[in-house]
Write a protein that holds these residues in place. Structure first.
Motif, PDB file in Angstrom:
ATOM      1  N   VAL A 167       0.834  -1.206   0.000  1.00 16.90           N
ATOM      2  CA  VAL A 167       0.000   0.000   0.000  1.00 16.90           C
ATOM      3  C   VAL A 167       0.869   1.256   0.000  1.00 16.90           C
ATOM      4  CG1 VAL A 167      -1.683   1.328   1.332  1.00 16.90           C
ATOM      5  CG2 VAL A 167      -1.982  -1.138   1.063  1.00 16.90           C
ATOM      6  N   LYS A 168       1.966   1.240   0.765  1.00 16.55           N
ATOM      7  CA  LYS A 168       2.884   2.383   0.763  1.00 16.55           C
ATOM      8  C   LYS A 168       3.432   2.636  -0.638  1.00 16.55           C
ATOM      9  CE  LYS A 168       4.528   2.291   5.564  1.00 16.55           C
ATOM     10  NZ  LYS A 168       5.678   1.970   6.442  1.00 16.55           N
ATOM     11  N   SER A 169       3.812   1.568  -1.322  1.00 11.05           N
ATOM     12  CA  SER A 169       4.328   1.697  -2.701  1.00 11.05           C
ATOM     13  C   SER A 169       3.253   2.276  -3.622  1.00 11.05           C
ATOM     14  CB  SER A 169       4.778   0.329  -3.239  1.00 11.05           C
ATOM     15  OG  SER A 169       5.833  -0.180  -2.486  1.00 11.05           O
ATOM     16  N   TYR A 170       2.022   1.833  -3.422  1.00 10.45           N
ATOM     17  CA  TYR A 170       0.919   2.309  -4.267  1.00 10.45           C
ATOM     18  C   TYR A 170       0.662   3.799  -4.040  1.00 10.45           C
ATOM     19  CZ  TYR A 170      -3.819   2.641  -6.202  1.00 10.45           C
ATOM     20  OH  TYR A 170      -4.929   3.013  -6.923  1.00 10.45           O
ATOM     21  N   VAL A 171       0.649   4.216  -2.777  1.00 10.44           N
ATOM     22  CA  VAL A 171       0.429   5.635  -2.463  1.00 10.44           C
ATOM     23  C   VAL A 171       1.556   6.483  -3.054  1.00 10.44           C
ATOM     24  CG1 VAL A 171       0.293   7.322  -0.578  1.00 10.44           C
ATOM     25  CG2 VAL A 171      -0.929   5.148  -0.389  1.00 10.44           C
ATOM     26  N   ARG A 172       2.769   5.975  -2.953  1.00 10.64           N
ATOM     27  CA  ARG A 172       3.916   6.695  -3.544  1.00 10.64           C
ATOM     28  C   ARG A 172       3.739   6.822  -5.056  1.00 10.64           C
ATOM     29  NH1 ARG A 172       7.460   4.244  -0.585  1.00 10.64           N
ATOM     30  NH2 ARG A 172       7.918   2.597  -2.078  1.00 10.64           N
TER      31      ARG A 172
END
Length: 300
Positions: free
Chosen positions: A8-13
């Protein structure tokens, strides 16, 4: 395989840097994705092993709690974008949303009232009439507790725990559930009880919360007629019914960020995608969710 939080962190980035989304749009994407992640957490599933069937059950839950088809489409659109990202970045070999269907948006959509429109509805009530405070209490209880109209007309004084801020609701199939009630609704009930105490009540009707001018409990048709007349008086052009306020309750909680299972529990639903919904919930969690996410409790 990375865990869900890292993904999810990668997606938000990715959304921030490559899609160049505004802060508001990014927040909306994250809120909608959080609904799915909370659901998957209860199902003990990670985003890497989600199936089409899991997503269909999640979508069915949105439908079951009466969420407007446009809101359903928006949520599912964001989830599709997430799984496309997972496939493109190699987190998954497939995209389980490829065959996921969105609800059909036709010409006759179920209406939902905003909090401002509920306020408008209540403000239009003539409090100089004997039934004024009763009608405001009815609208407020429907909106604050998400009751079915049948549950409202059969609501009894012995089911109210106003000091504890709960209502014990007898739903379909004689299933009981506890629903938190807002301070605003308790206040409106207090005004109505002041009037009710001066009424002559028919024998056998003493325990019913809402009564007509003859001291008998109300019918579903009476509530429907009252709400339609009040909408007209308030200048609300939407076609609404008592069920509209139940939908509005569910939509307000979902849009405020409440957990899907909590909303299902508050409405007394057992979704085809969710069985034994009370297993993971207790009354303190229900109270906390409604305090945090229902507009009648949120500090503005």
């Amino acid at each position: 395989m990375s865990n869900s939080k890292d993904i999810v962190k990668s997606y938000v980035r990715y959304l921030k840097l490559q899609r160049n989304m505004s802060v508001n749009t990014l927040d909306a994407y994250q809120r909608d994705l959080r609904k799915l992640l909370d659901y998957l957490e209860h199902e003990d599933k990670s985003v890497s092993d989600v199936t089409l069937e899991d997503l269909e059950h999640f979508a069915a839950g949105l439908h079951d709690i009466g969420i407007h088809p446009r809101s359903q489409c928006r949520i599912l659109s964001g989830i599709r974008a997430f799984f496309r990202f997972l496939q493109l970045d190699g987190y998954r070999d497939d995209d389980p949303t490829e065959l996921l269907e969105s609800p059909q948006i036709g010409d006759h959509l179920p209406e939902v009232l905003s909090t401002a429109e509920v306020d408008q509805l209540e403000a239009s009530i003539d409090l100089s009439k004997w039934e004024g405070h009763r009608n405001r209490a009815i609208i407020e209880v429907l909106f604050s507790c998400g009751l079915r109209v049948s549950e409202l007309v059969n609501l009894q004084l012995s089911q109210l725990y106003l000091e504890e801020e709960f209502v014990r609701v007898l739903g379909k199939g004689s299933k009981e559930r506890l629903v938190p009630i807002s301070k605003r609704a308790i206040q409106e009930l207090g005004y109505w009880f002041d009037d009710r105490n001066h009424m002559t009540i028919k024998p056998g009707e003493e325990d019913y919360v809402f009564l007509n001018r003859y001291g008998k409990h109300l019918t579903r048709t009476m509530i429907l007629i009252m709400i339609k007349r009040q909408a007209e008086a308030a200048g609300i052009t939407k076609t609404i019914s008592p069920h509209t306020l139940r939908h509005s309750f569910a939509t307000a909680l979902l849009e405020g960020g409440a957990d899907l299972r909590v909303i299902q529990a508050l409405l007394g639903h057992e979704s085809i995608g969710t069985t034994e919904i009370y297993t993971h919930l207790d009354t303190s969690q229900l109270r906390q969710e409604i305090l945090e996410h229902h507009p009648r409790n949120m500090k503005r």
